[in-house]
Design an enzyme around this catalytic site. Sequence first.
Site, PDB file in Angstrom:
ATOM      1  N   GLN A   1      13.456 132.260 121.439  1.00  0.00           N
ATOM      2  CA  GLN A   1      13.413 131.845 120.039  1.00  0.00           C
ATOM      3  C   GLN A   1      14.461 130.771 119.763  1.00  0.00           C
ATOM      4  O   GLN A   1      14.205 129.801 119.060  1.00  0.00           O
ATOM      5  CB  GLN A   1      13.664 133.059 119.141  1.00  0.00           C
ATOM      6  CG  GLN A   1      13.947 132.774 117.683  1.00  0.00           C
ATOM      7  CD  GLN A   1      12.673 132.591 116.872  1.00  0.00           C
ATOM      8  OE1 GLN A   1      11.582 132.763 117.400  1.00  0.00           O
ATOM      9  NE2 GLN A   1      12.805 132.249 115.617  1.00  0.00           N
ATOM     10  N   GLU A   2      15.628 130.958 120.313  1.00  0.00           N
ATOM     11  CA  GLU A   2      16.749 130.074 120.019  1.00  0.00           C
ATOM     12  C   GLU A   2      16.662 128.738 120.755  1.00  0.00           C
ATOM     13  O   GLU A   2      16.920 127.690 120.168  1.00  0.00           O
ATOM     14  CB  GLU A   2      18.064 130.752 120.400  1.00  0.00           C
ATOM     15  CG  GLU A   2      18.427 131.968 119.560  1.00  0.00           C
ATOM     16  CD  GLU A   2      18.919 131.588 118.176  1.00  0.00           C
ATOM     17  OE1 GLU A   2      19.087 130.396 117.897  1.00  0.00           O
ATOM     18  OE2 GLU A   2      19.137 132.506 117.372  1.00  0.00           O
TER      19      GLU A   2
END
Length: 257
Positions: free
Chosen positions: A151-152
């Site tokens: 996600q990051e």
Amino acid sequence: MSPRGTTAATALLTPVVVAAVIVGGALTAPASAEHESLPGGRRVTDYTVRPGDTATELAVRFHAWTAELIAHNHLGPGAGLTVGERIEIPVVTAAVDDHRAERRTPAGAGQQAGHTEEVAYPSRQRVRRAIVRTSRLQGVDPQLALAVSWQEAGWRMHHVSSAGALGAMQVLPSTAEWMELYVGRDLAPRRLRDNVATGVTLLHVLAEGTVSRARQLGSYYQGLGAVRRHGLYDDTRDYVDNVLAIKHRLEAGQPPA
């Protein structure tokens, strides 16, 4: 992501959307876009969607913010892409320049040998292995840590956010200093091993300091203090949903996006 100090930073780092590619008829016209809405330092690149493409992956590949890519092309809350669709990717030029510069040895290095040397970033597979290994040592669910990292930063070490968050786990240097108290050694978050140790240890600490998985993940993104004071912001709830969706895909043996 590790705690952000400002609302502006949080606004820039809106959640990465795990987008499904919708296979359908090819579109010949680019999606409607709003050039005026883009901040400075962006270079718009035309792109035709291919099978397997997602908003997340394209943002990682082209050094763009996923939220900007989605908003610029009006992809909607599902961020659906259609094979053959022409979109515009708002590339962050500073990120491209930094990436190119950081791949080379700093000035002065290697001069005695009479040459310069390329520095390669670790592959996604190496990042993945480091996250799994560290998570098991820390007692953190490896699939959760992998989902957070995807996600990051898409399991990439070269990412540096506008707020100064670094690497695969997108952690701030100040967060690394905080996590040193738990791991008992110095942490250099630009290094893969230490970046992963910082992020995974933070997940462990947040699990003990919160009452639910949603608040654990929300605190990673929004900051523990902000979550305790204000609860989860709307964009934080989206972030949590996205991370959990990625986790479920990984647990099912599917690619993260």
